[in-house]
Design a protein around this motif. Sequence first.
Motif, PDB file in Angstrom:
ATOM      1  N   LEU A  68       0.734  -1.083  -0.068  1.00 25.36           N
ATOM      2  CA  LEU A  68       0.174  -0.111  -0.040  1.00 25.36           C
ATOM      3  C   LEU A  68       0.761   1.111  -0.002  1.00 25.36           C
ATOM      4  O   LEU A  68       0.532   2.190  -0.558  1.00 25.36           O
ATOM      5  CB  LEU A  68      -1.006   0.079   1.100  1.00 25.36           C
ATOM      6  CG  LEU A  68      -1.996  -1.016   0.834  1.00 25.36           C
ATOM      7  CD1 LEU A  68      -2.825  -1.033   2.715  1.00 25.36           C
ATOM      8  CD2 LEU A  68      -3.213  -0.670   0.061  1.00 25.36           C
ATOM      9  N   GLN A  69       1.939   1.484   0.714  1.00 27.92           N
ATOM     10  CA  GLN A  69       2.867   2.404   0.584  1.00 27.92           C
ATOM     11  C   GLN A  69       3.504   2.514  -0.656  1.00 27.92           C
ATOM     12  O   GLN A  69       3.662   3.601  -1.039  1.00 27.92           O
ATOM     13  CB  GLN A  69       3.860   2.408   1.707  1.00 27.92           C
ATOM     14  CG  GLN A  69       3.588   2.534   3.285  1.00 27.92           C
ATOM     15  CD  GLN A  69       3.311   4.052   3.521  1.00 27.92           C
ATOM     16  OE1 GLN A  69       2.613   4.866   2.567  1.00 27.92           O
ATOM     17  NE2 GLN A  69       3.969   4.451   4.527  1.00 27.92           N
ATOM     18  N   LEU A  70       3.738   1.314  -1.272  1.00 21.99           N
ATOM     19  CA  LEU A  70       4.318   1.528  -2.603  1.00 21.99           C
ATOM     20  C   LEU A  70       3.213   2.239  -3.599  1.00 21.99           C
ATOM     21  O   LEU A  70       3.826   3.126  -4.476  1.00 21.99           O
ATOM     22  CB  LEU A  70       4.647  -0.014  -2.864  1.00 21.99           C
ATOM     23  CG  LEU A  70       5.801   0.021  -4.213  1.00 21.99           C
ATOM     24  CD1 LEU A  70       7.112   0.842  -3.764  1.00 21.99           C
ATOM     25  CD2 LEU A  70       6.325  -1.504  -4.467  1.00 21.99           C
ATOM     26  N   CYS A  71       2.131   1.860  -3.371  1.00 25.60           N
ATOM     27  CA  CYS A  71       1.034   2.611  -4.273  1.00 25.60           C
ATOM     28  C   CYS A  71       0.779   3.922  -4.010  1.00 25.60           C
ATOM     29  O   CYS A  71       0.664   4.772  -4.832  1.00 25.60           O
ATOM     30  CB  CYS A  71      -0.280   1.643  -3.878  1.00 25.60           C
ATOM     31  SG  CYS A  71      -0.430   0.050  -4.711  1.00 25.60           S
ATOM     32  N   LYS A  72       1.108   4.305  -2.860  1.00 32.27           N
ATOM     33  CA  LYS A  72       0.784   5.810  -2.241  1.00 32.27           C
ATOM     34  C   LYS A  72       2.116   6.492  -2.962  1.00 32.27           C
ATOM     35  O   LYS A  72       1.727   7.479  -3.585  1.00 32.27           O
ATOM     36  CB  LYS A  72       0.744   5.689  -0.726  1.00 32.27           C
ATOM     37  CG  LYS A  72       0.705   7.193  -0.344  1.00 32.27           C
ATOM     38  CD  LYS A  72       1.257   7.416   1.008  1.00 32.27           C
ATOM     39  CE  LYS A  72       2.764   7.410   1.103  1.00 32.27           C
ATOM     40  NZ  LYS A  72       3.463   7.809   2.211  1.00 32.27           N
ATOM     41  N   HIS A  73       3.165   5.874  -2.999  1.00 33.56           N
ATOM     42  CA  HIS A  73       4.195   6.627  -3.509  1.00 33.56           C
ATOM     43  C   HIS A  73       4.271   6.804  -4.961  1.00 33.56           C
ATOM     44  O   HIS A  73       4.662   7.994  -5.533  1.00 33.56           O
ATOM     45  CB  HIS A  73       5.661   5.943  -3.163  1.00 33.56           C
ATOM     46  CG  HIS A  73       6.141   6.268  -1.615  1.00 33.56           C
ATOM     47  ND1 HIS A  73       6.508   7.379  -1.156  1.00 33.56           N
ATOM     48  CD2 HIS A  73       6.114   5.516  -0.678  1.00 33.56           C
ATOM     49  CE1 HIS A  73       6.836   7.423  -0.001  1.00 33.56           C
ATOM     50  NE2 HIS A  73       6.455   6.085   0.564  1.00 33.56           N
ATOM     51  N   SER A  74       3.737   5.610  -5.714  1.00 30.45           N
ATOM     52  CA  SER A  74       3.738   5.636  -7.165  1.00 30.45           C
ATOM     53  C   SER A  74       2.412   6.693  -7.492  1.00 30.45           C
ATOM     54  O   SER A  74       2.666   7.538  -8.498  1.00 30.45           O
ATOM     55  CB  SER A  74       3.328   4.341  -7.596  1.00 30.45           C
ATOM     56  OG  SER A  74       2.108   4.080  -7.312  1.00 30.45           O
ATOM     57  N   ALA A  75       1.511   6.828  -6.616  1.00 27.88           N
ATOM     58  CA  ALA A  75       0.418   7.980  -6.977  1.00 27.88           C
ATOM     59  C   ALA A  75       0.957   9.489  -6.768  1.00 27.88           C
ATOM     60  O   ALA A  75       0.917  10.120  -7.356  1.00 27.88           O
ATOM     61  CB  ALA A  75      -0.507   7.642  -6.101  1.00 27.88           C
ATOM     62  N   TRP A  76       1.950   9.656  -5.512  1.00 29.98           N
ATOM     63  CA  TRP A  76       2.494  10.798  -5.563  1.00 29.98           C
ATOM     64  C   TRP A  76       3.322  11.318  -6.550  1.00 29.98           C
ATOM     65  O   TRP A  76       3.582  12.363  -7.104  1.00 29.98           O
ATOM     66  CB  TRP A  76       3.103  10.999  -3.995  1.00 29.98           C
ATOM     67  CG  TRP A  76       2.270  11.195  -2.965  1.00 29.98           C
ATOM     68  CD1 TRP A  76       0.839  11.219  -3.115  1.00 29.98           C
ATOM     69  CD2 TRP A  76       2.672  11.341  -1.485  1.00 29.98           C
ATOM     70  NE1 TRP A  76       0.285  11.438  -1.763  1.00 29.98           N
ATOM     71  CE2 TRP A  76       1.386  11.457  -0.876  1.00 29.98           C
ATOM     72  CE3 TRP A  76       3.953  11.658  -0.884  1.00 29.98           C
ATOM     73  CZ2 TRP A  76       1.478  12.074   0.518  1.00 29.98           C
ATOM     74  CZ3 TRP A  76       3.681  11.921   0.447  1.00 29.98           C
ATOM     75  CH2 TRP A  76       2.708  11.910   0.954  1.00 29.98           C
ATOM     76  N   ALA A  77       4.178  10.186  -6.923  1.00 33.46           N
ATOM     77  CA  ALA A  77       5.187  10.374  -7.969  1.00 33.46           C
ATOM     78  C   ALA A  77       4.373  10.898  -9.491  1.00 33.46           C
ATOM     79  O   ALA A  77       4.756  11.636 -10.288  1.00 33.46           O
ATOM     80  CB  ALA A  77       6.185   9.212  -8.293  1.00 33.46           C
ATOM     81  N   TYR A  78       3.403  10.383  -9.829  1.00 37.00           N
ATOM     82  CA  TYR A  78       2.649  10.517 -10.949  1.00 37.00           C
ATOM     83  C   TYR A  78       1.655  11.729 -10.901  1.00 37.00           C
ATOM     84  O   TYR A  78       1.528  12.537 -11.935  1.00 37.00           O
ATOM     85  CB  TYR A  78       1.675   9.404 -11.455  1.00 37.00           C
ATOM     86  CG  TYR A  78       2.525   8.465 -11.845  1.00 37.00           C
ATOM     87  CD1 TYR A  78       3.478   8.442 -13.014  1.00 37.00           C
ATOM     88  CD2 TYR A  78       2.227   7.187 -11.237  1.00 37.00           C
ATOM     89  CE1 TYR A  78       4.062   7.335 -13.469  1.00 37.00           C
ATOM     90  CE2 TYR A  78       2.976   5.813 -11.808  1.00 37.00           C
ATOM     91  CZ  TYR A  78       3.870   6.011 -12.843  1.00 37.00           C
ATOM     92  OH  TYR A  78       4.502   5.061 -13.157  1.00 37.00           O
ATOM     93  N   SER A  79       1.444  12.094  -9.561  1.00 38.05           N
ATOM     94  CA  SER A  79       0.797  13.556  -9.454  1.00 38.05           C
ATOM     95  C   SER A  79       1.651  14.684  -9.805  1.00 38.05           C
ATOM     96  O   SER A  79       1.270  15.744  -9.970  1.00 38.05           O
ATOM     97  CB  SER A  79       0.003  13.500  -8.299  1.00 38.05           C
ATOM     98  OG  SER A  79       1.049  13.800  -7.175  1.00 38.05           O
ATOM     99  N   GLY A  80       2.999  14.490  -9.545  1.00 41.19           N
ATOM    100  CA  GLY A  80       3.911  15.727  -9.664  1.00 41.19           C
ATOM    101  C   GLY A  80       3.881  16.706  -8.656  1.00 41.19           C
ATOM    102  O   GLY A  80       4.574  17.775  -8.830  1.00 41.19           O
ATOM    103  N   SER A  81       3.195  16.457  -7.432  1.00 39.82           N
ATOM    104  CA  SER A  81       3.113  17.317  -6.535  1.00 39.82           C
ATOM    105  C   SER A  81       4.402  17.273  -5.669  1.00 39.82           C
ATOM    106  O   SER A  81       4.777  16.302  -5.313  1.00 39.82           O
ATOM    107  CB  SER A  81       1.874  17.174  -5.799  1.00 39.82           C
ATOM    108  OG  SER A  81       1.834  15.777  -4.974  1.00 39.82           O
TER     109      SER A  81
END
Length: 180
Positions: A68-81
């Motif tokens: 789940l943490q890995l998914c969270k990090h990938s979502a943050w990385a793709y959002s570019g924020s």
Amino acid sequence: MEFTIARGEVYLRISAILILVLAACLIAFDTQTKVIVFTIEKKATYKDVNALKILVYITSVAAGYNMLQLCKHSAWAYSGSKFERSYISMAWISLLLDQMAVYITFASNSAALEASVLAITGSQTFEWIKLCNRFTRFCSQIGGAMFCGYVASFIMALISTISAYRVFRMYSPKLYTVSE
């Protein structure tokens, strides 16, 4: 610098997930059957020791948490924020959950190790026999699983260090200076 740390954290999380799943599978699928007397058979499984049963559950949950943490990090990385003040609470929650995952995984491995030492040495006071004299393959596979559990705990401690770096970096005076 931040990109390198994020990439390292991803590699560490993937490694932790793989090793935790390996440890859970080694314990859960480990069985050995021996003939005790003529036709009486004894089957050794992880369910015979409560500490091993709990270890399977905890390593599985820890692997799921890291996923789940890995998914969270990938979502943050793709959002570019970038990290802003609104992300401080999320960073603190991640740090605390990482710390809890490390401590609980390490504690459950240590409890299972204590139970395994009793299986290896026995106890004359309680008249417990040495189980590992009969179930050698079972005991060696459990030992390998516990080694994997400790390696995963160490990797998760490194991940927790990265989380702490991220949290305390947000309080850096360089981050909030006003440029003129």
